[in-house]
Design an enzyme around this catalytic site. Sequence first.
Site, short mmCIF file in Angstrom:
data_model
loop_
_atom_site.label_atom_id
_atom_site.label_comp_id
_atom_site.label_asym_id
_atom_site.label_seq_id
_atom_site.Cartn_x
_atom_site.Cartn_y
_atom_site.Cartn_z
N GLY A 80 17.28 -4.52 -23.00
CA GLY A 80 16.28 -4.62 -24.05
C GLY A 80 16.20 -6.03 -24.60
N GLU A 101 14.19 -9.83 -25.79
CA GLU A 101 13.35 -10.93 -25.32
C GLU A 101 14.19 -11.95 -24.55
OE1 GLU A 101 10.92 -12.87 -24.86
OE2 GLU A 101 9.14 -11.81 -25.53
N HIS A 147 22.05 -18.28 -21.81
CA HIS A 147 23.50 -18.16 -21.67
C HIS A 147 24.02 -19.45 -21.05
CE1 HIS A 147 23.15 -14.00 -22.67
NE2 HIS A 147 22.57 -13.66 -21.54
N ALA A 154 23.56 -12.70 -30.06
CA ALA A 154 22.40 -11.95 -29.60
C ALA A 154 22.87 -10.71 -28.85
CB ALA A 154 21.53 -12.81 -28.69
N GLY A 168 21.64 -7.37 -26.31
CA GLY A 168 20.65 -6.77 -25.43
C GLY A 168 21.36 -5.76 -24.54
N GLY A 227 25.09 -6.30 -23.01
CA GLY A 227 25.95 -6.34 -24.19
C GLY A 227 25.58 -7.41 -25.18
N LEU A 228 26.54 -8.31 -25.49
CA LEU A 228 26.30 -9.31 -26.53
C LEU A 228 26.79 -10.68 -26.08
CD1 LEU A 228 29.01 -10.30 -28.34
CD2 LEU A 228 28.93 -7.91 -29.02
N ALA A 229 26.18 -11.70 -26.69
CA ALA A 229 26.54 -13.09 -26.42
C ALA A 229 26.77 -13.80 -27.75
CB ALA A 229 25.43 -13.79 -25.64
N CYS A 237 14.84 -14.79 -28.42
CA CYS A 237 14.60 -13.42 -28.87
C CYS A 237 13.20 -13.24 -29.45
CB CYS A 237 15.65 -12.98 -29.89
SG CYS A 237 17.35 -13.12 -29.27
#
Length: 293
Positions: free
Chosen positions: A114, A116, A120, A181, A183, A194-196, A212
């Site tokens: 999910g 935008e 990374h 963030a 997603g 997951g997350l960053a 995003c």
Amino acid sequence: MILLGSYSLTSIPSSPISLRPHSSVAHGRMVQCSRRCELFDLHQELIPYDVAWSWQKDIVREKKSQIENEGDCSDTLIILQHPSVYTLGTASTHHNLNFDIENPPFPIYRTERGGEVTFHGPGQLIMYPIINLRRHKMDLHWYLRTLEEVVIRALSSTFSIQASRVEGLTGVWVGNQKLAALGIRVAHWITYHGLALNVTTDLSPFKWVIPCGIRDRQVGSIKGLLKEAQSCIAHGTSVLHDLDDTSLIHITYRSLIEEFSRAFQLEYHCKTISVPVLCKRKPSCFSKETQQS
């Protein structure tokens, strides 16, 4: 002010973290409440995005099979870094890219997560939880809010940074700056992506996108906030200046896995994988956006 107090290295254990199973008392006896979680610690490694993406999907398939055969599966947490790359979520459009899609500054992938577009790169810790929500809570909003809480608690407990959520937006914020963030993708109640969290990340590549899809806010990092605090507070923070990037990444990693274990009631079982072997795995089908017009 973003800091509650001065940071101290003495609060960081020097020995490996030993996370005990969470327990509660029922009818006068101790009851174990934790689930097994396989931990792949690659937090100092740069793993190509497509390799990690394919690896996640392979693990999801294995867990689906395990659930069909055994009724349950263990959870998995992967922590790593990526070389510089842009990823697009299911809501992404090219309008949020400030470069020619045919000539991107870094590789770009369209994914099934999910959200935008985001960036990374080295200095950013990536957490990929692959967990069976049937055994936690079958509620995606709860899952996202819990991931945010993991980061919020890690920032507070380790760096005295007061982070928060922003109503209507996903992620973790300090003032006007987004530090983490999120997603995710969920298949048959098994999570992946997951997350960053920006720790020592070079933030300049974010200028090539609208992160995003949010135009009126900035992106920040733990390193940047600590430098800001160093310049604002005269006493008690000189140790911050002595932290190199590797130490800051490691300290943040330890705090994240501690808070993740607490939030999801997990007991870690460390697993190893050879990075060269991982990178030689045959990738699953993925979409490289640079191939599209």
